[in-house]
Enzyme design. Structure first.
Site, PDB file in Angstrom:
ATOM      1  N   SER A 117       0.874  -1.308  -0.014  1.00 55.20           N
ATOM      2  CA  SER A 117      -0.122  -0.003   0.036  1.00 55.20           C
ATOM      3  C   SER A 117       0.962   1.384   0.263  1.00 55.20           C
ATOM      4  O   SER A 117       1.331   1.494   0.724  1.00 55.20           O
ATOM      5  CB  SER A 117      -0.958  -0.251   1.515  1.00 55.20           C
ATOM      6  N   TYR A 141      -2.821  -0.369  10.192  1.00 56.49           N
ATOM      7  CA  TYR A 141      -2.936  -0.674   9.013  1.00 56.49           C
ATOM      8  C   TYR A 141      -1.683  -0.732   7.949  1.00 56.49           C
ATOM      9  O   TYR A 141      -1.306  -1.254   7.374  1.00 56.49           O
ATOM     10  CB  TYR A 141      -3.941   0.031   7.785  1.00 56.49           C
ATOM     11  N   LYS A 179     -17.460  -2.228   0.312  1.00 62.67           N
ATOM     12  CA  LYS A 179     -16.374  -1.749   1.175  1.00 62.67           C
ATOM     13  C   LYS A 179     -16.127  -0.871   2.289  1.00 62.67           C
ATOM     14  O   LYS A 179     -15.587   0.346   3.336  1.00 62.67           O
ATOM     15  CB  LYS A 179     -14.626  -1.026   0.261  1.00 62.67           C
TER      16      LYS A 179
END
Length: 323
Positions: A117, A141, A179
């Site tokens: 990411s 995250y 999501k």
């Protein structure tokens, strides 16, 4: 056989769909359907089997798959909620699980492609190059993704099979309904305009004016294309940015949706206090390393991609089986 973890998710289901389009249906999908919504992403896909993520973990830890009939593993499964602050949960789900899949692939010499990411760059004050000095994690995250990238780097010199991590920037496109608040700005704006006629963006914050925060928005079809290019071309191992290399403002993003839908206007709302100091106001992938690897298939123009995506949402918003 090809294994796709997170195959009922956003990017994973798009990878499966493209594999179907090139004639592959011998796909094992690994996921967790507990939220009651992501199963809908599977209805338009062709695959030979499904396993719950916990059962799959037991299988690979018990070496139930000998690896001889596995052509590749696309590891897209993760908790991607940037507002999840249970660090232990995030590390079990995103870090420890990924390590188990990686070691299975290394042991059996199976090509391993996984989702990293752009959140690993933090605020991006040192740039967006795949280098230590550019990296910083501002939430659990991002930390889970960065920790795994750093673990991979330690193992790469001795790896005897392909290992590729792709740092996804701001991905948007079909099959992201489930999501919720983590879906792309384009999905949010499409629904806002349909419901209220208004596209709501953040007001100014820091050095950025209203709606002028900049992001590298990348169409999910391009993300799939990069993944399959590395697999097909047997590209080099490593960690690579997966973004267009161009930053667009949220105003531009909203206008693209308005133009695609033929209606709507932009309004601004106060910048949330909870995001101050933790928000990426600017992202733009440095493509140097990706291009040096040989990738030459380009990226969609944002306006064209947004028009295609909005039309897809209007037509129902899910893949259709066999099409």
């Amino acid at each position: 056989m090809i294994i796709v973890t997170g195959g009922a998710g956003f990017i994973g289901s798009n990878i499966v769909k493209q594999l179907n389009r090139i004639g592959r249906e011998d796909i094992l999908i690994v996921d967790d359907l507990a939220d009651g919504e992501n199963y809908k992403n599977l209805r338009g896909l062709k695959f030979f089997d499904y396993k719950h993520k916990d059962d799959f973990l037991e299988n690979i830890e018990g070496d139930d798959f000998d690896g001889t009939d596995v052509d590749a593993v696309f590891h897209e499964g993760a908790c991607s909620d940037t507002m999840e602050y249970d660090v232990n949960y995030m590390m079990r789900t995103n870090y420890e699980y990924s390590k188990a899949v990686l070691h299975y692939c290394l042991e059996h010499r199976v090509p391993f492609f996984y989702a990293s990411s752009a959140s690993t760059y933090g605020l991006g004050e040192n740039g967006f190059r795949e280098e230590d000095e550019c990296e910083n994690a501002l939430n659990p995250y991002a930390f889970s993704k960065l920790a795994f990238d750093r673990y991979v780097r330690q193992l790469l010199p001795d790896a005897k099979s392909q290992v590729v991590g792709l740092r996804y920037f701001n991905v948007y496109g079909p099959q992201e309904h489930h999501k919720g608040k983590m879906a792309s700005i384009f999905y949010q704006l499409y629904n806002q305009i349909n419901e209220t006629g208004v596209a709501k963006l953040f007001d100014g914050y820091g050095e950025y004016g209203p709606g002028e925060q900049l992001r590298d928005f990348v169409y999910v079809k391009d993300v799939v294309k990069v993944n399959l290019w590395f697999w097909r071309e047997k590209g080099p191992s490593g960690i690579f940015n997966c973004g267009t290399g161009k930053a667009h403002s949220y105003n531009e993003a909203a206008q693209a949706v308005i133009d695609a839908m033929g209606k709507g206007k932009i309004e601004y709302r106060a910048f949330p206090e909870v995001l101050k100091g933790k928000y990426q106001s600017y992202t733009q992938a440095d493509e140097t390393k990706l291009l040096a690897a040989g990738y030459d298939e380009g990226f969609y123009d944002m306006k064209d991609a947004v028009k295609e995506y909005c039309d897809f949402l209007t037509a129902g918003g899910y893949f259709v089986y066999g099409k």
